[in-house]
Design an enzyme around this catalytic site. Structure first.
Site, PDB file in Angstrom:
ATOM      1  N   ARG A  81      19.517 102.060  78.390  1.00 22.88           N
ATOM      2  CA  ARG A  81      18.466 102.927  77.855  1.00 22.88           C
ATOM      3  C   ARG A  81      18.289 104.118  78.804  1.00 22.88           C
ATOM      4  O   ARG A  81      18.376 103.963  80.030  1.00 22.88           O
ATOM      5  CB  ARG A  81      17.134 102.176  77.725  1.00 22.88           C
ATOM      6  N   HIS A 126      24.671 107.827  71.684  1.00 26.64           N
ATOM      7  CA  HIS A 126      24.138 106.482  71.378  1.00 26.64           C
ATOM      8  C   HIS A 126      25.044 105.768  70.352  1.00 26.64           C
ATOM      9  O   HIS A 126      24.572 105.337  69.297  1.00 26.64           O
ATOM     10  CB  HIS A 126      22.676 106.554  70.867  1.00 26.64           C
TER      11      HIS A 126
HETATM   12  P1  NAP Z   1      19.440  90.729  77.182  1.00 25.50           P
HETATM   13  O1  NAP Z   1      20.352  89.646  76.729  1.00 25.50           O
HETATM   14  O2  NAP Z   1      17.975  90.582  76.942  1.00 25.50           O
HETATM   15  O3  NAP Z   1      19.709  90.940  78.742  1.00 25.50           O
HETATM   16  C1  NAP Z   1      18.918  91.751  79.521  1.00 25.50           C
HETATM   17  C2  NAP Z   1      19.324  91.573  80.971  1.00 25.50           C
HETATM   18  O4  NAP Z   1      18.503  92.447  81.772  1.00 25.50           O
HETATM   19  C3  NAP Z   1      19.073  90.147  81.482  1.00 25.50           C
HETATM   20  O5  NAP Z   1      20.110  89.760  82.335  1.00 25.50           O
HETATM   21  C4  NAP Z   1      17.767  90.302  82.261  1.00 25.50           C
HETATM   22  O6  NAP Z   1      17.598  89.382  83.294  1.00 25.50           O
HETATM   23  C5  NAP Z   1      17.932  91.684  82.829  1.00 25.50           C
HETATM   24  N1  NAP Z   1      16.641  92.240  83.232  1.00 25.50           N
HETATM   25  C6  NAP Z   1      15.577  92.541  82.468  1.00 25.50           C
HETATM   26  N2  NAP Z   1      14.564  93.001  83.226  1.00 25.50           N
HETATM   27  C7  NAP Z   1      15.010  92.999  84.489  1.00 25.50           C
HETATM   28  C8  NAP Z   1      14.432  93.356  85.726  1.00 25.50           C
HETATM   29  N3  NAP Z   1      13.180  93.813  85.814  1.00 25.50           N
HETATM   30  N4  NAP Z   1      15.174  93.213  86.839  1.00 25.50           N
HETATM   31  C9  NAP Z   1      16.443  92.743  86.774  1.00 25.50           C
HETATM   32  N5  NAP Z   1      17.053  92.376  85.628  1.00 25.50           N
HETATM   33  C10 NAP Z   1      16.342  92.508  84.507  1.00 25.50           C
HETATM   34  O7  NAP Z   1      19.843  92.126  76.535  1.00 25.50           O
HETATM   35  P2  NAP Z   1      21.280  92.596  76.012  1.00 25.50           P
HETATM   36  O8  NAP Z   1      21.521  92.086  74.652  1.00 25.50           O
HETATM   37  O9  NAP Z   1      22.285  92.303  77.057  1.00 25.50           O
HETATM   38  O10 NAP Z   1      21.036  94.177  75.886  1.00 25.50           O
HETATM   39  C11 NAP Z   1      20.700  94.949  77.032  1.00 25.50           C
HETATM   40  C12 NAP Z   1      20.232  96.321  76.591  1.00 25.50           C
HETATM   41  O11 NAP Z   1      21.333  97.079  76.098  1.00 25.50           O
HETATM   42  C13 NAP Z   1      19.257  96.332  75.410  1.00 25.50           C
HETATM   43  O12 NAP Z   1      17.942  96.064  75.832  1.00 25.50           O
HETATM   44  C14 NAP Z   1      19.392  97.747  74.895  1.00 25.50           C
HETATM   45  O13 NAP Z   1      18.469  98.573  75.577  1.00 25.50           O
HETATM   46  C15 NAP Z   1      20.820  98.143  75.301  1.00 25.50           C
HETATM   47  N6  NAP Z   1      21.686  98.353  74.128  1.00 25.50           N
HETATM   48  C16 NAP Z   1      22.265  99.563  73.947  1.00 25.50           C
HETATM   49  C17 NAP Z   1      23.112  99.791  72.869  1.00 25.50           C
HETATM   50  C18 NAP Z   1      23.812 101.104  72.680  1.00 25.50           C
HETATM   51  O14 NAP Z   1      24.436 101.346  71.633  1.00 25.50           O
HETATM   52  N7  NAP Z   1      23.791 101.998  73.657  1.00 25.50           N
HETATM   53  C19 NAP Z   1      23.370  98.755  71.954  1.00 25.50           C
HETATM   54  C20 NAP Z   1      22.759  97.532  72.171  1.00 25.50           C
HETATM   55  C21 NAP Z   1      21.927  97.326  73.269  1.00 25.50           C
HETATM   56  P3  NAP Z   1      17.468  87.793  82.989  1.00 25.50           P
HETATM   57  O15 NAP Z   1      18.845  87.382  82.523  1.00 25.50           O
HETATM   58  O16 NAP Z   1      17.123  87.238  84.291  1.00 25.50           O
HETATM   59  O17 NAP Z   1      16.424  87.645  81.924  1.00 25.50           O
END
Ligand code: NAP
Length: 310
Positions: free
Chosen positions: A225, A273
């Site tokens: 993000r 994006h």
């Molecule tokens: P997810 O499964 O919820 O994983 C989020 C990761 O971030 C987890 O490992 C979490 O830690 C970590 N995290 C959250 N808050 C944190 C903090 N304060 N300090 C350290 N680590 C932290 O999400 P995901 O499915 O992998 O997706 C990640 C992000 O990618 C989404 O939220 C979205 O913003 C982005 N995204 C972008 C696109 C695009 O097209 N550009 C598409 C899809 C998603 P824990 O494992 O310990 O909970």
């Protein structure tokens, strides 16, 4: 049972085939409607894109869950009219897309591909690049997407170190936490991938001080993000040579305004994006499974902890 689709105009035709088929193969007889087709109180499940017109959930008194079509939920977690369980999208197709984007852009920088692709002076430059095993990568965020990208990069021999909020036990992959862990991860990283959600804790995570921990010339890939990175600090770090290049897919304001310096900066690549889109064919199975679970009284998949913000 009635499921309503609140999404973009192009989503309706995209889901019109796969969603009924997925529901049928999950053994669910559900009617799928568009906004305005039924009274809000008759709706059982809301399939939802945060960019849609639905922002007040109050009339949906019978809805059992809101099933987000996006992986990111920052635009909905603070909505006080939403009282139902909120599930985010974890879609194998979306994950595959993210793995391809991250791997492709990692290899671009690792192999210095631009040197030969953009070579107007026809320079015969045979400089040998390091092997992947010599190019440390930091994966900030070890969730669904960070772990999948880590698997792909380690398969190519990149040494990946992860960073997440809670401990992880992933064979062969060190995963660190907290501020000290972040400093350790960043100090050794030649390529940094940010796959964190936008929450109050992650906003401006990569600020001037933390960008200063990187080895000089490190590359940043941000498909997470926009607000994860302090824009001004990044521009200053690029100008100073502290950061060698930033490939950015997400921004504080989207579409990225025409006058934004990222567009013209020689060390910034903007992608609009597009790193990873939800794929209706595979996402429909995830939606159907969650509706099946809702009807069977089983816990939903990928339910968001709204207090935590992801
Ligand atoms: P997810 O499964 O919820 O994983 C989020 C990761 O971030 C987890 O490992 C979490 O830690 C970590 N995290 C959250 N808050 C944190 C903090 N304060 N300090 C350290 N680590 C932290 O999400 P995901 O499915 O992998 O997706 C990640 C992000 O990618 C989404 O939220 C979205 O913003 C982005 N995204 C972008 C696109 C695009 O097209 N550009 C598409 C899809 C998603 P824990 O494992 O310990 O909970």
């Amino acid at each position: 049972m009635t499921t309503i689709l609140f999404a973009s105009p192009t989503d309706w035709p995209a889901y019109a085939g796969p969603l009924p088929a997925a529901l049928a193969s999950a053994g669910i007889g559900a009617r799928i409607v568009q906004p305005g087709e039924v009274a809000p109180e008759a709706v059982d499940y809301i399939v939802y894109a945060p960019s849609s017109s639905l922002q007040d959930f109050t009339p949906y008194t019978g809805a059992k869950a809101v099933l987000n079509l996006w992986a990111g939920v920052e635009r909905i977690t603070g909505n006080t009219t939403l009282t139902q369980p909120l599930c985010r999208m974890v879609d194998p197709g979306l994950t595959e897309g993210m793995v391809e984007w991250v791997t492709g852009h990692t290899l671009r920088h690792h192999l210095n591909l631009d040197r030969h692709i953009v070579n107007p002076s026809h320079v015969w430059d045979q400089t040998c690049t390091p092997l992947a095993r010599e190019r440390p990568v930091a994966m900030l965020g070890m969730g669904e997407l960070g772990r999948a990208c880590t698997r792909a990069l380690t398969a190519l021999n990149f040494p990946v170190t992860g960073w997440s909020r809670t401990p992880k036990d992933i064979p062969g992959i060190p995963v660190l936490h907290d501020e000290d862990g972040l400093e350790q991860v960043l100090r050794q990283a030649e390529i940094v991938v940010t796959l964190l959600p936008k929450t109050p804790e992650t906003e401006n995570l990569l600020d001037a001080r933390r960008l200063g921990w990187l080895p000089r010339g490190a590359v940043i890939l941000n498909p997470g993000r926009g607000p994860l990175i302090d824009d001004e600090a990044l521009l200053a770090a690029l100008d100073a040579g502290q950061v060698g290049h930033a490939t950015l897919d997400v921004f504080r304001i989207e579409p990225l305004p025409a006058a934004h310096p990222f567009w013209s900066h020689p060390k910034v690549t903007v992608t609009p994006h597009i790193a990873a889109d939800t794929r209706p064919s595979s996402a429909s199975n995830v939606i159907a499974e969650n509706i099946r679970r809702g009807e069977a009284g089983e816990p939903f998949l990928h339910q968001v902890d709204r207090a935590r913000g992801y």
